[in-house]
Design a protein around this motif. Structure first.
Motif, PDB file in Angstrom:
ATOM      1  N   GLU A   1      12.712 -35.858  12.191  1.00  0.00           N
ATOM      2  CA  GLU A   1      14.098 -35.847  12.662  1.00  0.00           C
ATOM      3  C   GLU A   1      14.311 -36.870  13.766  1.00  0.00           C
ATOM      4  N   LEU A   2      13.392 -36.905  14.733  1.00  0.00           N
ATOM      5  CA  LEU A   2      13.528 -37.853  15.832  1.00  0.00           C
ATOM      6  C   LEU A   2      13.424 -39.286  15.318  1.00  0.00           C
ATOM      7  N   ALA A   3      12.488 -39.529  14.426  1.00  0.00           N
ATOM      8  CA  ALA A   3      12.324 -40.869  13.856  1.00  0.00           C
ATOM      9  C   ALA A   3      13.602 -41.309  13.140  1.00  0.00           C
ATOM     10  N   GLU A   4      14.216 -40.391  12.376  1.00  0.00           N
ATOM     11  CA  GLU A   4      15.461 -40.729  11.670  1.00  0.00           C
ATOM     12  C   GLU A   4      16.574 -41.064  12.650  1.00  0.00           C
ATOM     13  N   ARG A   5      16.669 -40.301  13.736  1.00  0.00           N
ATOM     14  CA  ARG A   5      17.712 -40.570  14.743  1.00  0.00           C
ATOM     15  C   ARG A   5      17.548 -41.951  15.353  1.00  0.00           C
ATOM     16  N   LEU A   6      16.292 -42.392  15.464  1.00  0.00           N
ATOM     17  CA  LEU A   6      16.013 -43.676  16.108  1.00  0.00           C
ATOM     18  C   LEU A   6      15.899 -44.829  15.113  1.00  0.00           C
TER      19      LEU A   6
END
Length: 119
Positions: free
Chosen positions: A29-34
């Motif tokens: 999720e964090l990777a997708e946001r970034l």
């Protein structure tokens, strides 16, 4: 990477992972946001890859923290600015480190107390 750089990026990675877990966000999720790959996020958290400076603002925003907090520095307070009492500020910082469900429980109790005090 120099020895001091390795230590910095290891500590940065630990702070990213700890905060991400506290917010109950997965690496994916964090990777997708970034806009980065999950493996890249894993390398950031492991401290084996440098986090680009341009990524710090969106990373701090995604983790709901300041850039200073992200890199391990205490935010500098400007003289003459008024803010919450030191104890309240510490409590707010502790609250922000809790998982979302626990934050919501604390907020419900606080809302209830404030509603009763307003009567």
């Amino acid at each position: 990477m120099a020895v001091t750089d390795k230590a910095f990026y290891k500590a940065l990675g630990r702070r990213i992972a700890d905060r991400r877990k506290a917010l109950e966000i997965t690496q994916v999720e964090l990777a997708e946001r970034l806009g980065v790959a999950q493996q890249t996020m894993a390398h950031y958290e492991g401290g084996t890859v440098r986090v680009a400076i341009a990524l710090l603002p969106p990373l701090a925003k995604a983790l709901d923290m300041s850039i200073e907090g992200l890199i391990g520095e205490e935010p500098k307070k400007l003289p003459g600015k008024r803010g919450p009492a030191p104890r309240i500020q510490r409590q707010l910082e502790q609250l922000s480190q809790l998982p979302k469900a626990k934050q919501q429980a604390v907020m419900q109790v606080l809302d209830s107390v404030l509603a009763q005090a307003a009567r």
